[in-house]
Design an enzyme around this catalytic site. Structure first.
Site, PDB file in Angstrom:
ATOM      1  N   SER A 247       0.832  -1.193   0.000  1.00  0.00           N
ATOM      2  CA  SER A 247       0.000   0.000   0.000  1.00  0.00           C
ATOM      3  C   SER A 247       0.875   1.255   0.000  1.00  0.00           C
ATOM      4  O   SER A 247       1.704   1.434  -0.877  1.00  0.00           O
ATOM      5  CB  SER A 247      -0.956  -0.034   1.191  1.00  0.00           C
ATOM      6  OG  SER A 247      -1.927   0.972   1.092  1.00  0.00           O
TER       7      SER A 247
ATOM      8  N   ASP B 104      -6.228   1.542  -4.013  1.00  0.00           N
ATOM      9  CA  ASP B 104      -7.464   1.219  -3.302  1.00  0.00           C
ATOM     10  C   ASP B 104      -7.954   2.397  -2.466  1.00  0.00           C
ATOM     11  O   ASP B 104      -9.107   2.422  -2.043  1.00  0.00           O
ATOM     12  CB  ASP B 104      -7.329  -0.056  -2.453  1.00  0.00           C
ATOM     13  CG  ASP B 104      -6.281   0.043  -1.362  1.00  0.00           C
ATOM     14  OD1 ASP B 104      -5.542   1.055  -1.309  1.00  0.00           O
ATOM     15  OD2 ASP B 104      -6.187  -0.895  -0.551  1.00  0.00           O
TER      16      ASP B 104
ATOM     17  N   ASP C 264      -1.328   1.138  -4.617  1.00  0.00           N
ATOM     18  CA  ASP C 264      -2.113   0.006  -5.123  1.00  0.00           C
ATOM     19  C   ASP C 264      -3.533   0.413  -5.480  1.00  0.00           C
ATOM     20  O   ASP C 264      -4.380  -0.431  -5.775  1.00  0.00           O
ATOM     21  CB  ASP C 264      -2.096  -1.168  -4.141  1.00  0.00           C
ATOM     22  CG  ASP C 264      -2.815  -0.876  -2.838  1.00  0.00           C
ATOM     23  OD1 ASP C 264      -2.749   0.275  -2.374  1.00  0.00           O
ATOM     24  OD2 ASP C 264      -3.437  -1.793  -2.274  1.00  0.00           O
TER      25      ASP C 264
ATOM     26  N   ASP D 121      -3.362   6.008  -3.990  1.00  0.00           N
ATOM     27  CA  ASP D 121      -2.158   5.444  -3.384  1.00  0.00           C
ATOM     28  C   ASP D 121      -1.564   4.379  -4.307  1.00  0.00           C
ATOM     29  O   ASP D 121      -2.156   4.056  -5.346  1.00  0.00           O
ATOM     30  CB  ASP D 121      -2.457   4.914  -1.976  1.00  0.00           C
ATOM     31  CG  ASP D 121      -3.364   3.699  -1.962  1.00  0.00           C
ATOM     32  OD1 ASP D 121      -4.019   3.432  -2.987  1.00  0.00           O
ATOM     33  OD2 ASP D 121      -3.433   3.009  -0.932  1.00  0.00           O
TER      34      ASP D 121
END
Length: 575
Positions: free
Chosen positions: A146, A307, A305, A303
């Site tokens: 993340s 999500d 990734d 961000d």
């Protein structure tokens, strides 16, 4: 086996990866770091695992990834041939070693005869969730840490519904992982041979197209892009959101989209930001500069990734104001429900889902539209679990799910928070309100005027090591047995998710909480304010959440400052 013995085994391993061997040699000059790399096994928890990359049993490397994947593979084998043939989808982000870890995962599973699917390029976490469902796979893996610093990477596991594993299933996988004693002894077959044999399948364009097609269906006004001159600045913060966000906005005909060029391409160092976290103002530094140049109406950031979504909009003075997760969630919720109502598409059994530490403003907005609200534990897997429940029994129609930490979900073809969906809807809402001569900040102020001024705050204490863990346990025990005594604020309800009880301390009445057990306490005060205590599951932290509302911004600020100050004084007295 102590850490020195483990170190010796790794150092003497003949087939140890060359780069890891060199790093291990360098570590021999720093005993403290060497001990940290080997004193325990990298924990595989309910959310998978995350850690610093490097040699050692307590690090992310090809061997600990093989161990996790083999454990998952053994779990799948026990579920039978159908699970084995349905297989596992694997995605990865832009971090160092992410692609390598993805293929080590695939080789580990495929060597057990389990079908695997690996993306041909980096892909967002929500697209992995979508792909598991689209391909009817049995499980999914995404390699990401993340918005953690560059030296970290991680490994998250998803179930056949496309959601992160719930604790019961996760515990079964964890049990299989812990049965593997020696990660260095795991052997995997040749990647090219596994691909030739059809056990590893490379996926890409078909999934990309299907996902974007689905994302565009969440639009409440799909033609607004044609008529709007809204100006958008987007930064993917060097991550996976770049291509899908641009593709989705292009499909919906938004014509004025500018990308922050310095942050457009993947960069595992995240070299232009202190932290690639859209929750932090510093992540918007370059977007604000470009926004001012382009006179942009909205700035959006995802961000690494993709999500989580952060947005910034113009305030009454024309300056860019970053909205927090609760504020963005409130705007999106108001927009979705108002549009569905105006089109006559608001279902009688509609429901929104939010976590127990998310603002109560969402409940107030939903109530205005006759829509129910259900609270779940922190973690999007619990929102996904509720969606599954409603799909099975048809008791409710899911409309929106969100959490204060910048995670949102509109269309349930994904079962995790989805920044691509949230980006599309945020831009659409901004375009809609611009046609009315308003900014998204104006829309937020209208919500506050109608519902009251809500504000939330978060305080975290980092307490490392064994002593820190004991202090966190002490704090929770003290508050569990002695509710906070606050001047001018009376506790009228206590929710203890560890005992699954909700109790009124004034009359002793008690009822059962129908949620999974978790070491969380939440106090409701007589004026509607609330306080929540939650030890972190992934870091040596305990988090304290506060929520208040009042009839003005000034009164709200004063109230939250007073409650927070009094409460943290009590916390300090326990340390």
């Amino acid at each position: 086996m102590n850490w020195k013995e483990k170190t010796t085994i790794w150092a003497e391993c003949r087939h140890l990866d060359f780069v890891l061997k060199q790093q291990l040699i360098e570590l021999t000059n720093n005993e403290k770091q060497l001990e940290d790399a080997f004193y325990k096994d990298l924990e595989f928890g309910t959310g998978g695992m995350r850690g610093i990359m490097g040699p050692g049993t307590n690090r992310m490397n090809i061997y600990t990834v093989r161990k996790a994947s083999t454990g998952l593979g053994n779990y799948i084998l026990k579920k039978g041939d159908e699970a084995k043939s349905r297989g596992v989808v694997i995605a990865y982000d832009s971090r160092y070693m992410s692609r390598e870890f993805a293929f080590e995962s695939a080789k580990s599973l495929a060597s057990l005869g389990i079908q695997t699917y690996v993306f041909d390029k980096l892909a967002p976490t929500p697209q992995l969730s979508f792909a598991v469902r689209y391909l009817h796979a049995f499980a999914g893996i995404v390699i990401t840490a993340s918005h953690n610093p560059p030296e970290y990477n991680g490994y998250k596991v998803y179930g056949e519904d496309g959601a992160q594993l719930t604790p019961q299933i996760a515990n079964e996988v964890i049990e299989e992982v812990t049965l593997i004693n020696n990660e260095l002894a795991i052997t995997v077959k040749n990647e090219e041979r596994l691909i030739a044999d059809g056990l590893i399948t490379i996926i890409g364009d078909q999934i990309d197209r299907a996902y974007i097609d689905k994302v565009t269906t969440i639009s409440e006004n799909p033609y607004i892009g044609n008529a709007s001159d809204i100006s958008i600045v987007y930064t993917p913060l060097h991550g996976t959101g770049n291509i899908p966000v641009q593709a989705a906005l292009h499909e919906l005909n938004y014509k004025h989209v500018k990308i922050v060029k310095k942050q457009e391409l993947p960069d595992p160092n995240f070299s232009t930001v202190q932290s690639p976290n859209p929750e932090e103002k510093s992540a918007f530094e370059h977007a604000i500069v470009l926004g001012k140049k382009e006179h942009a109406d909205i700035l959006i950031a995802t961000d690494p990734d993709a999500d989580r979504l952060g947005i910034a909009v113009k305030d009454k003075d024309g300056n860019y104001k970053l909205l927090n997760g609760n504020q963005t969630g409130a705007i999106l919720l108001e927009y979705i429900l108002s549009q569905k109502r105006d089109k006559g598409q608001l279902p009688e059994n509609g429901i929104i889902l939010k976590t127990i530490v998310t603002s109560e403003l969402g409940r107030a907005i939903a109530q205005k539209y006759g829509v129910a609200t259900s609270d779940v534990l922190t973690g999007f897997k619990y929102i996904a679990e509720k969606i599954n429940e409603y799909n099975r029994d048809s008791t409710h129609s899911f409309l929106f799910g969100y959490e204060e930490s910048y995670g949102y979900l509109v269309g349930d073809f994904v079962r995790d928070k989805d920044a691509i969906q949230a980006a599309v809807l945020s831009v659409e809402a901004a375009a809609f309100y611009k046609q009315k001569g308003m900014t998204l900040y104006d829309a937020l102020l209208n919500i506050y005027e109608e519902q009251g001024y809500y504000q939330e705050a978060l305080k975290s204490l980092t307490l490392k090591g064994k002593e820190g863990s004991e202090k966190i346990e002490l704090i929770m025990n003290q508050f569990r047995h002695s509710p906070p005594q606050l001047t001018n604020f009376t506790v009228v309800s206590i929710e203890d998710y560890h005992t699954s009880t909700k109790r009124n301390p004034l009359n002793g009445e008690e009822e059962k909480i129908q949620l999974p057990q978790s070491n969380v306490l939440k106090y409701f005060l007589q004026d509607g304010s609330w306080i929540c205590l939650r030890p972190s599951g992934t870091e040596p932290k305990i988090k304290f959440y506060f929520g208040v509302n009042s009839n003005s911004i000034e009164n709200t600020k004063l109230k939250i400052a007073e409650i927070q100050s009094q409460f943290m004084q009590i916390v300090d007295s326990y340390l």
